[in-house]
Design a protein around this motif. Structure first.
Motif, PDB file in Angstrom:
ATOM      1  N   LYS B 324       0.860  -1.179   0.000  1.00 29.33           N
ATOM      2  CA  LYS B 324       0.000   0.000   0.000  1.00 29.33           C
ATOM      3  C   LYS B 324       0.894   1.226   0.000  1.00 29.33           C
ATOM      4  N   SER B 325       0.418   2.324  -0.614  1.00 27.89           N
ATOM      5  CA  SER B 325       1.258   3.503  -0.544  1.00 27.89           C
ATOM      6  C   SER B 325       0.785   4.414   0.578  1.00 27.89           C
ATOM      7  N   VAL B 326       1.745   5.152   1.108  1.00 28.10           N
ATOM      8  CA  VAL B 326       1.445   6.019   2.236  1.00 28.10           C
ATOM      9  C   VAL B 326       1.066   7.393   1.714  1.00 28.10           C
ATOM     10  N   ILE B 327      -0.112   7.868   2.113  1.00 31.52           N
ATOM     11  CA  ILE B 327      -0.553   9.183   1.672  1.00 31.52           C
ATOM     12  C   ILE B 327      -0.779  10.085   2.871  1.00 31.52           C
ATOM     13  N   GLY B 328      -0.877  11.382   2.619  1.00 27.15           N
ATOM     14  CA  GLY B 328      -1.099  12.335   3.696  1.00 27.15           C
ATOM     15  C   GLY B 328      -2.575  12.607   3.880  1.00 27.15           C
ATOM     16  N   SER B 329      -2.914  13.633   4.680  1.00 28.67           N
ATOM     17  CA  SER B 329      -4.328  13.881   4.917  1.00 28.67           C
ATOM     18  C   SER B 329      -4.943  14.740   3.815  1.00 28.67           C
ATOM     19  N   MET B 432      -4.726   8.468  -7.649  1.00 28.92           N
ATOM     20  CA  MET B 432      -4.033   9.055  -6.500  1.00 28.92           C
ATOM     21  C   MET B 432      -2.737   8.282  -6.293  1.00 28.92           C
ATOM     22  N   ASP B 433      -1.651   8.980  -6.146  1.00 28.81           N
ATOM     23  CA  ASP B 433      -0.337   8.369  -5.946  1.00 28.81           C
ATOM     24  C   ASP B 433      -0.094   7.247  -6.972  1.00 28.81           C
ATOM     25  N   LYS B 434      -0.378   7.558  -8.232  1.00 27.91           N
ATOM     26  CA  LYS B 434      -0.167   6.652  -9.381  1.00 27.91           C
ATOM     27  C   LYS B 434      -1.063   5.420  -9.366  1.00 27.91           C
ATOM     28  N   LYS B 435      -2.061   5.395  -8.483  1.00 29.57           N
ATOM     29  CA  LYS B 435      -2.966   4.252  -8.471  1.00 29.57           C
ATOM     30  C   LYS B 435      -4.341   4.697  -8.942  1.00 29.57           C
ATOM     31  N   LYS B 436      -4.927   3.908  -9.875  1.00 31.93           N
ATOM     32  CA  LYS B 436      -6.252   4.288 -10.363  1.00 31.93           C
ATOM     33  C   LYS B 436      -7.311   3.562  -9.534  1.00 31.93           C
ATOM     34  N   ILE B 437      -8.260   4.339  -9.011  1.00 35.35           N
ATOM     35  CA  ILE B 437      -9.314   3.764  -8.182  1.00 35.35           C
ATOM     36  C   ILE B 437     -10.656   4.009  -8.861  1.00 35.35           C
ATOM     37  N   SER B 438     -11.417   2.936  -9.118  1.00 32.63           N
ATOM     38  CA  SER B 438     -12.772   3.128  -9.636  1.00 32.63           C
ATOM     39  C   SER B 438     -13.668   3.343  -8.436  1.00 32.63           C
ATOM     40  N   ALA B 439     -14.349   4.471  -8.429  1.00 35.61           N
ATOM     41  CA  ALA B 439     -15.098   4.796  -7.221  1.00 35.61           C
ATOM     42  C   ALA B 439     -16.510   5.236  -7.549  1.00 35.61           C
ATOM     43  N   ILE B 454     -13.949  14.972  -0.811  1.00 31.96           N
ATOM     44  CA  ILE B 454     -13.350  14.158   0.245  1.00 31.96           C
ATOM     45  C   ILE B 454     -13.328  12.706  -0.218  1.00 31.96           C
ATOM     46  N   ILE B 455     -12.277  11.992   0.214  1.00 30.78           N
ATOM     47  CA  ILE B 455     -12.198  10.572  -0.116  1.00 30.78           C
ATOM     48  C   ILE B 455     -12.395   9.775   1.171  1.00 30.78           C
ATOM     49  N   GLY B 456     -13.386   8.905   1.158  1.00 32.90           N
ATOM     50  CA  GLY B 456     -13.724   8.128   2.352  1.00 32.90           C
ATOM     51  C   GLY B 456     -13.059   6.758   2.359  1.00 32.90           C
ATOM     52  N   LYS B 457     -13.257   6.062   3.478  1.00 30.30           N
ATOM     53  CA  LYS B 457     -12.646   4.748   3.728  1.00 30.30           C
ATOM     54  C   LYS B 457     -12.807   3.755   2.582  1.00 30.30           C
ATOM     55  N   LYS B 458     -14.030   3.751   1.998  1.00 28.16           N
ATOM     56  CA  LYS B 458     -14.370   2.787   0.955  1.00 28.16           C
ATOM     57  C   LYS B 458     -13.354   2.783  -0.187  1.00 28.16           C
ATOM     58  N   ASN B 459     -12.760   3.956  -0.483  1.00 31.05           N
ATOM     59  CA  ASN B 459     -11.836   4.051  -1.610  1.00 31.05           C
ATOM     60  C   ASN B 459     -10.376   4.148  -1.172  1.00 31.05           C
ATOM     61  N   LEU B 460     -10.123   3.825   0.089  1.00 38.24           N
ATOM     62  CA  LEU B 460      -8.753   3.981   0.593  1.00 38.24           C
ATOM     63  C   LEU B 460      -8.055   2.654   0.857  1.00 38.24           C
ATOM     64  N   TYR B 461      -8.665   1.556   0.390  1.00 39.37           N
ATOM     65  CA  TYR B 461      -8.101   0.247   0.745  1.00 39.37           C
ATOM     66  C   TYR B 461      -6.701   0.011   0.185  1.00 39.37           C
ATOM     67  N   LYS B 462      -6.289   0.793  -0.810  1.00 38.21           N
ATOM     68  CA  LYS B 462      -4.935   0.604  -1.346  1.00 38.21           C
ATOM     69  C   LYS B 462      -3.917   1.532  -0.685  1.00 38.21           C
ATOM     70  N   PHE B 463      -4.344   2.262   0.357  1.00 39.46           N
ATOM     71  CA  PHE B 463      -3.459   3.271   0.941  1.00 39.46           C
ATOM     72  C   PHE B 463      -3.375   3.165   2.459  1.00 39.46           C
ATOM     73  N   LEU B 464      -2.270   3.722   2.994  1.00 39.40           N
ATOM     74  CA  LEU B 464      -2.154   3.918   4.441  1.00 39.40           C
ATOM     75  C   LEU B 464      -2.078   5.425   4.644  1.00 39.40           C
ATOM     76  N   VAL B 465      -2.773   5.922   5.636  1.00 37.45           N
ATOM     77  CA  VAL B 465      -2.816   7.365   5.823  1.00 37.45           C
ATOM     78  C   VAL B 465      -1.856   7.790   6.930  1.00 37.45           C
TER      79      VAL B 465
END
Lengths: 236, 469
Positions: B324-329, B432-439, B454-465
């Protein structure tokens, strides 16, 4: 002035012969000469393997006790291990039994020693009734040494908890048994080692450079390779 | 196999710790100071390091016999002055209601004055000190758990262990008390150790007891990764300050966070344990070697060096192992609209929200104008929305309009402090961060908000915040 060594026997060195001529028993000479080797073994197992045991004194002295007990009759060693286990089990049970009485440390240990001693006596009687020669043949002092182990055990139990105390007691037993196997005259290797040391007692001095080496050694212990294996896997 | 042994030169073992780091750096008189908790408390306070307030001390049986137990406050901690590894510490939460001679422990058990006298007597006898030497017992202020760490700790108070060498903070971990450790944070007693990224003060990996790796707090869904340690910067400063004041060259600093006082220095440790390496999944020896011989001029300088050298590394490792990639807030993302139209926006990462939403204006730009126009004709006010009937309402609206409104892929119901709303949902992907998310995005008026998306939990499974990023 030491009396000159008239003949150099193939069995024992001149020095040992001289000591024995002063009516020091051969068992005493042997055990004293073995003591540094046992201490070295304990150090090696601690610094390189990572076995902790109860310091250096306890495992060494227990190993000596085992060697002394096994000297007359090798089958006695299993009784010695039984006594060791009885001491620990009774010692541990006594801690729980005495917990509610809220006693100060030393009186509590005294009660523990009393009960442990009586239990050991019972075990000796029982072992004696099973075989004709019996365990009664074993000397008093080695048995006493094993009994005094209980104080060490109780204090570790208070300081670090029962789990840690049991692990340390097991490690102590293993070290003592390894010492017995390597150095007792009733095992094949042990006979070779004791013969060697009686023939070349000065070889003991060769241990000191080895101690210096161990004292400067900063590598990981074998047990630490296990403890940190996840970290090692990760960073390599 | 060879790699394995090569890696072992990065890890600090007992032998090297004792011989290379403790022996030459922690001289015996400074070690004595660290082992004497009352003395080090005094010394630290004089050097401007905040410590828990000393309430009383008992150093002899006669003091114990004449001690006035009514002077003790509601809650306190009883400690042996020279205790080891957290043994012999008694934490009292409050006076038992309606009594003046009984208290309640963290476990809910009641302790009476008699119990405390007994405990003090054992301490005086040296039951918890090195080689049973007679000891002093003392009472100190009980620190109050900071709200940021409340969800993660079982009863006791978590603390932060920071290893300082040559005025540089080298490695750190958060220690959490568990049920097994009876509210104490020591790993030896069964607590949890969580590694901390030195630069940001966010947690990384975790270990239970001495060597068991874990992701969650046992028996819960509390993720141990990504916790932001409050007052991180202050804590690093305190730790370095304490090292300079104590003259311990190789120091394990234990710092807790009080709800009101902020970071409070708990204890100097002259023989810090090695499990911190497992908690951080990193070798201490390599880090220590990197700062060997550096000339550090000030507390600030030391903190800066530590943050620069030992931060971020873990983040890379984390990305590698978790995939997973690490993203900020807040992240720059690219939205891909209806006809492949791309729009760049700054989106707020909101782990408190379940689904993602975009502003109406943004939706129009992305090509969802018609959806909005048709949606706005519906009177959503006529539906009396509650948490119980939300599913039915969603279904009802969807069945009714999914044919007539193109692109309406779902209906969302959102409950928030400003009231509940029914919103149209459209399909829309983003990068986001070079990853394509279908949302799926719900559309809402965010005109008065800082971020148009805003991006919610449902679309954050490929990331760590990482909240500090």
């Amino acid at each position: 002035m030491a009396s000159p060594c008239i003949y150099n026997s193939k069995e024992v060195s001149c020095l040992v012969q001289h000591i024995m001529e002063q009516s020091v028993p051969v068992e005493t000479v042997t055990i004293l000469l073995l003591f540094p080797i046992i201490a070295t073994l304990v150090v090696l197992l601690r610094q390189v393997i990572g076995m902790h045991a109860f310091g250096i004194y306890t495992p060494s002295i227990i190993a000596i006790a085992f060697i002394a007990i096994g000297q007359n009759n090798p089958s006695n060693i299993k009784h010695a291990v039984t006594v060791y286990l009885v001491v620990l089990i009774v010692g541990m049970l006594m801690r729980y039994a005495l917990k509610k009485l809220r006693l100060l440390y030393l009186p509590r240990v005294a009660i523990t020693i009393t009960v442990v001693t009586l239990s050991v006596l019972a075990v000796l009687t029982f072992a004696g009734s099973l075989s004709r020669v019996g365990f009664a043949g074993a000397d008093l002092f080695p048995i006493l040494i094993i009994i005094t182990l209980v104080e060490k055990f109780v204090s570790v139990q208070i300081e670090k908890g029962s789990r840690a105390a049991i692990i340390l007691a097991a490690e102590t037993l293993i070290i003592a048994l390894v010492g017995y196997l390597l150095l007792s005259t009733s095992t094949a290797i042990g006979t070779k080692v004791t013969d060697f040391i009686l023939r070349y007692p000065y070889a003991i001095l060769m241990l000191i450079p080895f101690h210096v080496f161990l004292g400067k050694w900063t590598g990981l212990r074998a047990a630490e390779y296990i403890r940190f294996h996840e970290v090692l896997k990760k960073i390599r | 196999m060879f790699d394995f042994f090569k890696a072992s030169s990065q890890v600090l073992g007992m032998n090297a710790r004792n011989l290379t780091y403790i022996r030459p750096n922690n001289l015996s008189n400074t070690k004595k100071l660290a082992d004497d908790k009352i003395l080090s408390k005094k010394m630290l306070r004089q050097n401007g390091v905040p410590v828990p307030r000393l309430i009383a001390q008992i150093s002899s049986v006669s003091t114990l016999e004449n001690f006035d137990w009514t002077t003790l406050p509601e809650s306190f901690v009883l400690k042996p002055n020279q205790g080891l590894g957290g043994a012999g510490i008694l934490i009292v939460y409050g006076r038992k209601k309606g009594t003046n001679n009984a208290w309640v422990k963290s476990s809910g058990k009641v302790v009476t004055t008699q119990d405390i006298i007994e405990h003090v007597r054992n301490i005086l006898d040296g039951a918890f000190s090195l080689s049973n030497a007679p000891d002093t017992a003392f009472f100190e202020e009980r620190l109050r758990l900071a709200s940021e760490l409340r969800p993660y700790s079982y009863k006791g108070i978590p603390d932060i262990r920071i290893i300082i060498y040559n005025k540089v903070p080298v490695m750190a971990m958060l220690r959490l008390p568990t049920k097994e450790s009876d509210g104490k944070a020591n790993l030896q007693q069964g607590g949890i150790g969580v590694g901390i990224d030195m630069a940001t003060g966010t947690t990384t990996t975790a270990v239970l007891g001495k060597s068991k790796l874990i992701d969650y707090i046992p028996g819960s869904r509390m993720l141990l990764r990504g916790i932001q340690i409050p007052h991180w910067e202050d804590m690093l400063h305190l730790a370095v300050k304490a090292q300079i004041a104590s003259k311990l060259g190789f120091l394990g600093a234990d710092i807790a966070i009080d709800r009101e006082r902020g970071p409070v220095f708990l204890e100097l440790n002259a023989r810090p344990g090695l499990s911190i390496q497992v908690a951080n999944m990193a070798g201490l020896k390599k880090r220590l070697e990197r700062i060997e011989g550096l000339s550090i001029k000030s507390v600030e300088h030391g903190v800066r060096v530590g943050k620069n050298l030992f931060g971020g590394e873990i983040e890379k490792n984390l990305e590698k192992t978790s995939g997973k990639s690490v993203i900020g807030s807040v992240e720059e993302i690219t939205l891909i609209g209806k006809n492949g139209k791309e729009i760049e926006v700054r989106a707020k990462i909101d782990t408190g929200a379940y689904s993602s939403s975009i502003d109406e204006e943004l939706a129009v730009k992305l090509g969802y104008e018609k959806v909005l126009q048709q949606w706005n004709k519906i009177d959503t006010e006529e539906y009396k929305l509650t948490k119980e009937n939300q599913k039915e309402i969603q279904k009802e609206i969807l069945d009714k309009y999914s044919k007539s409104i193109d692109d309406l892929s779902d209906v969302a119901t959102v409950f928030s402090s400003s009231g509940s709303t029914i919103r149209p949902v459209v399909k829309c992907s983003f990068v986001m961060d070079k990853k394509k998310i279908s949302a799926q995005m719900n559309i809402v008026d965010r005109q008065h908000m800082k971020y148009s998306m805003i991006i919610g939990k449902k679309n954050l499974y490929k990331f760590l915040v990482d909240v500090s990023k």
